[in-house]
Design a protein around this motif. Structure first.
Motif, PDB file in Angstrom:
ATOM      1  N   ALA A  23     -26.857  18.907  12.023  1.00 52.82           N
ATOM      2  CA  ALA A  23     -27.024  18.254  10.729  1.00 52.82           C
ATOM      3  C   ALA A  23     -28.494  18.213  10.325  1.00 52.82           C
ATOM      4  O   ALA A  23     -28.835  18.454   9.159  1.00 52.82           O
ATOM      5  CB  ALA A  23     -26.447  16.846  10.769  1.00 52.82           C
ATOM      6  N   GLU A  24     -29.373  17.908  11.252  1.00 52.29           N
ATOM      7  CA  GLU A  24     -30.795  17.821  10.934  1.00 52.29           C
ATOM      8  C   GLU A  24     -31.407  19.186  10.673  1.00 52.29           C
ATOM      9  O   GLU A  24     -32.195  19.358   9.757  1.00 52.29           O
ATOM     10  CB  GLU A  24     -31.544  17.135  12.073  1.00 52.29           C
ATOM     11  CG  GLU A  24     -31.240  15.668  12.210  1.00 52.29           C
ATOM     12  CD  GLU A  24     -31.880  15.043  13.433  1.00 52.29           C
ATOM     13  OE1 GLU A  24     -32.525  15.770  14.218  1.00 52.29           O
ATOM     14  OE2 GLU A  24     -31.728  13.817  13.604  1.00 52.29           O
ATOM     15  N   GLY A  25     -31.038  20.165  11.467  1.00 55.52           N
ATOM     16  CA  GLY A  25     -31.674  21.469  11.366  1.00 55.52           C
ATOM     17  C   GLY A  25     -31.145  22.360  10.263  1.00 55.52           C
ATOM     18  O   GLY A  25     -31.903  23.052   9.594  1.00 55.52           O
ATOM     19  N   ASN A  26     -29.849  22.368  10.055  1.00 55.17           N
ATOM     20  CA  ASN A  26     -29.238  23.350   9.157  1.00 55.17           C
ATOM     21  C   ASN A  26     -28.568  22.754   7.931  1.00 55.17           C
ATOM     22  O   ASN A  26     -28.005  23.491   7.128  1.00 55.17           O
ATOM     23  CB  ASN A  26     -28.193  24.172   9.920  1.00 55.17           C
ATOM     24  CG  ASN A  26     -28.794  24.903  11.099  1.00 55.17           C
ATOM     25  OD1 ASN A  26     -29.960  25.258  11.089  1.00 55.17           O
ATOM     26  ND2 ASN A  26     -28.012  25.108  12.135  1.00 55.17           N
ATOM     27  N   GLY A  27     -28.550  21.446   7.794  1.00 52.55           N
ATOM     28  CA  GLY A  27     -27.854  20.836   6.664  1.00 52.55           C
ATOM     29  C   GLY A  27     -26.349  20.963   6.771  1.00 52.55           C
ATOM     30  O   GLY A  27     -25.655  21.072   5.775  1.00 52.55           O
ATOM     31  N   GLN A  28     -25.827  20.978   8.001  1.00 46.43           N
ATOM     32  CA  GLN A  28     -24.395  21.085   8.228  1.00 46.43           C
ATOM     33  C   GLN A  28     -23.861  19.754   8.720  1.00 46.43           C
ATOM     34  O   GLN A  28     -24.577  18.979   9.345  1.00 46.43           O
ATOM     35  CB  GLN A  28     -24.070  22.154   9.266  1.00 46.43           C
ATOM     36  CG  GLN A  28     -24.345  23.554   8.825  1.00 46.43           C
ATOM     37  CD  GLN A  28     -23.943  24.554   9.893  1.00 46.43           C
ATOM     38  OE1 GLN A  28     -23.868  24.225  11.073  1.00 46.43           O
ATOM     39  NE2 GLN A  28     -23.693  25.776   9.481  1.00 46.43           N
ATOM     40  N   THR A  38      -6.640  24.449   6.349  1.00 47.63           N
ATOM     41  CA  THR A  38      -7.270  25.733   6.072  1.00 47.63           C
ATOM     42  C   THR A  38      -8.675  25.496   5.518  1.00 47.63           C
ATOM     43  O   THR A  38      -9.002  24.392   5.079  1.00 47.63           O
ATOM     44  CB  THR A  38      -6.453  26.539   5.047  1.00 47.63           C
ATOM     45  OG1 THR A  38      -6.401  25.813   3.820  1.00 47.63           O
ATOM     46  CG2 THR A  38      -5.045  26.800   5.563  1.00 47.63           C
ATOM     47  N   LYS A  39      -9.485  26.538   5.526  1.00 49.18           N
ATOM     48  CA  LYS A  39     -10.856  26.414   5.034  1.00 49.18           C
ATOM     49  C   LYS A  39     -10.910  26.009   3.553  1.00 49.18           C
ATOM     50  O   LYS A  39     -11.705  25.139   3.202  1.00 49.18           O
ATOM     51  CB  LYS A  39     -11.631  27.711   5.269  1.00 49.18           C
ATOM     52  CG  LYS A  39     -11.918  27.960   6.737  1.00 49.18           C
ATOM     53  CD  LYS A  39     -12.686  29.244   6.930  1.00 49.18           C
ATOM     54  CE  LYS A  39     -12.918  29.514   8.405  1.00 49.18           C
ATOM     55  NZ  LYS A  39     -13.696  30.735   8.628  1.00 49.18           N
ATOM     56  N   PRO A  40     -10.090  26.601   2.680  1.00 49.06           N
ATOM     57  CA  PRO A  40     -10.129  26.149   1.276  1.00 49.06           C
ATOM     58  C   PRO A  40      -9.713  24.688   1.109  1.00 49.06           C
ATOM     59  O   PRO A  40     -10.285  23.968   0.282  1.00 49.06           O
ATOM     60  CB  PRO A  40      -9.133  27.080   0.570  1.00 49.06           C
ATOM     61  CG  PRO A  40      -9.067  28.288   1.423  1.00 49.06           C
ATOM     62  CD  PRO A  40      -9.269  27.813   2.833  1.00 49.06           C
ATOM     63  N   SER A  56     -20.265  26.666   2.637  1.00 47.10           N
ATOM     64  CA  SER A  56     -19.390  27.409   3.538  1.00 47.10           C
ATOM     65  C   SER A  56     -18.725  26.453   4.520  1.00 47.10           C
ATOM     66  O   SER A  56     -19.201  25.342   4.749  1.00 47.10           O
ATOM     67  CB  SER A  56     -20.177  28.474   4.317  1.00 47.10           C
ATOM     68  OG  SER A  56     -21.091  27.853   5.187  1.00 47.10           O
ATOM     69  N   VAL A  57     -17.611  26.917   5.086  1.00 43.38           N
ATOM     70  CA  VAL A  57     -16.861  26.143   6.079  1.00 43.38           C
ATOM     71  C   VAL A  57     -16.548  27.062   7.249  1.00 43.38           C
ATOM     72  O   VAL A  57     -16.061  28.178   7.056  1.00 43.38           O
ATOM     73  CB  VAL A  57     -15.542  25.593   5.484  1.00 43.38           C
ATOM     74  CG1 VAL A  57     -14.736  24.874   6.545  1.00 43.38           C
ATOM     75  CG2 VAL A  57     -15.809  24.684   4.305  1.00 43.38           C
ATOM     76  N   ARG A  58     -16.859  26.598   8.462  1.00 41.06           N
ATOM     77  CA  ARG A  58     -16.471  27.298   9.681  1.00 41.06           C
ATOM     78  C   ARG A  58     -15.605  26.348  10.487  1.00 41.06           C
ATOM     79  O   ARG A  58     -15.885  25.155  10.545  1.00 41.06           O
ATOM     80  CB  ARG A  58     -17.692  27.714  10.503  1.00 41.06           C
ATOM     81  CG  ARG A  58     -18.552  28.741   9.800  1.00 41.06           C
ATOM     82  CD  ARG A  58     -19.715  29.185  10.648  1.00 41.06           C
ATOM     83  NE  ARG A  58     -20.505  28.017  11.042  1.00 41.06           N
ATOM     84  CZ  ARG A  58     -21.244  27.967  12.148  1.00 41.06           C
ATOM     85  NH1 ARG A  58     -21.275  28.984  12.971  1.00 41.06           N
ATOM     86  NH2 ARG A  58     -21.952  26.892  12.431  1.00 41.06           N
ATOM     87  N   VAL A  84     -19.350  22.215   8.177  1.00 46.64           N
ATOM     88  CA  VAL A  84     -19.465  22.359   6.725  1.00 46.64           C
ATOM     89  C   VAL A  84     -20.935  22.453   6.358  1.00 46.64           C
ATOM     90  O   VAL A  84     -21.724  21.561   6.680  1.00 46.64           O
ATOM     91  CB  VAL A  84     -18.809  21.159   6.008  1.00 46.64           C
ATOM     92  CG1 VAL A  84     -18.972  21.274   4.519  1.00 46.64           C
ATOM     93  CG2 VAL A  84     -17.353  21.050   6.398  1.00 46.64           C
ATOM     94  N   ARG A  85     -21.302  23.534   5.668  1.00 48.27           N
ATOM     95  CA  ARG A  85     -22.671  23.700   5.186  1.00 48.27           C
ATOM     96  C   ARG A  85     -22.687  23.348   3.698  1.00 48.27           C
ATOM     97  O   ARG A  85     -21.919  23.902   2.920  1.00 48.27           O
ATOM     98  CB  ARG A  85     -23.164  25.124   5.370  1.00 48.27           C
ATOM     99  CG  ARG A  85     -24.613  25.333   4.893  1.00 48.27           C
ATOM    100  CD  ARG A  85     -25.018  26.784   5.015  1.00 48.27           C
ATOM    101  NE  ARG A  85     -24.929  27.254   6.384  1.00 48.27           N
ATOM    102  CZ  ARG A  85     -25.951  27.242   7.249  1.00 48.27           C
ATOM    103  NH1 ARG A  85     -27.114  26.789   6.890  1.00 48.27           N
ATOM    104  NH2 ARG A  85     -25.775  27.698   8.470  1.00 48.27           N
ATOM    105  N   LEU A  86     -23.576  22.431   3.340  1.00 50.29           N
ATOM    106  CA  LEU A  86     -23.692  21.996   1.956  1.00 50.29           C
ATOM    107  C   LEU A  86     -24.741  22.830   1.229  1.00 50.29           C
ATOM    108  O   LEU A  86     -25.602  23.449   1.845  1.00 50.29           O
ATOM    109  CB  LEU A  86     -24.084  20.518   1.898  1.00 50.29           C
ATOM    110  CG  LEU A  86     -23.112  19.541   2.547  1.00 50.29           C
ATOM    111  CD1 LEU A  86     -23.619  18.122   2.375  1.00 50.29           C
ATOM    112  CD2 LEU A  86     -21.722  19.674   1.973  1.00 50.29           C
TER     113      LEU A  86
END
Length: 98
Positions: A23-28, A38-40, A56-58, A84-86
């Motif tokens: 969360a701190e490093g990548n904004g995820q 599902t991802k959507p 994006s969602v992984r 989840v990447r915002l």
């Protein structure tokens, strides 16, 4: 997506040392979700509940460990996690301080 499904897809944030570093490093952000999500669906649920833009969602399926107990073998529950990447400049405030 149906309104009720939005509230059933997300089980809650997954808080761990690794999730904090991501969360701190990548904004995820890391969420525990239902196994059939599902991802959507995850993307729509987060955008609707937190009013943020998801980039994006992984997803990750984590199988539960088999553990030995006094009564024999037991198994922990399987967990599905969503990373989840915002979008740039977006963040989620879990504390709700306004």
């Amino acid at each position: 997506m149906i309104g009720e499904r939005i509230y059933k897809v997300l089980l809650g944030p997954h808080i761990s040392e690794k999730a904090t570093i991501v969360a701190e490093g990548n904004g995820q952000y890391v969420f525990r979700v239902v196994n059939d999500a599902t991802k959507p669906e995850i993307k729509q649920a987060i955008e609707a509940l937190f009013e943020v833009k998801v980039e994006s969602v992984r997803t990750l399926n984590h199988k539960g460990k088999t553990k030995r107990t006094v009564r024999g073998l037991g198994k922990r529950n399987d967990v599905k996690k969503a990373y989840v990447r915002l979008a740039e400049g977006q963040e989620i405030d879990f504390l709700g301080a306004e």
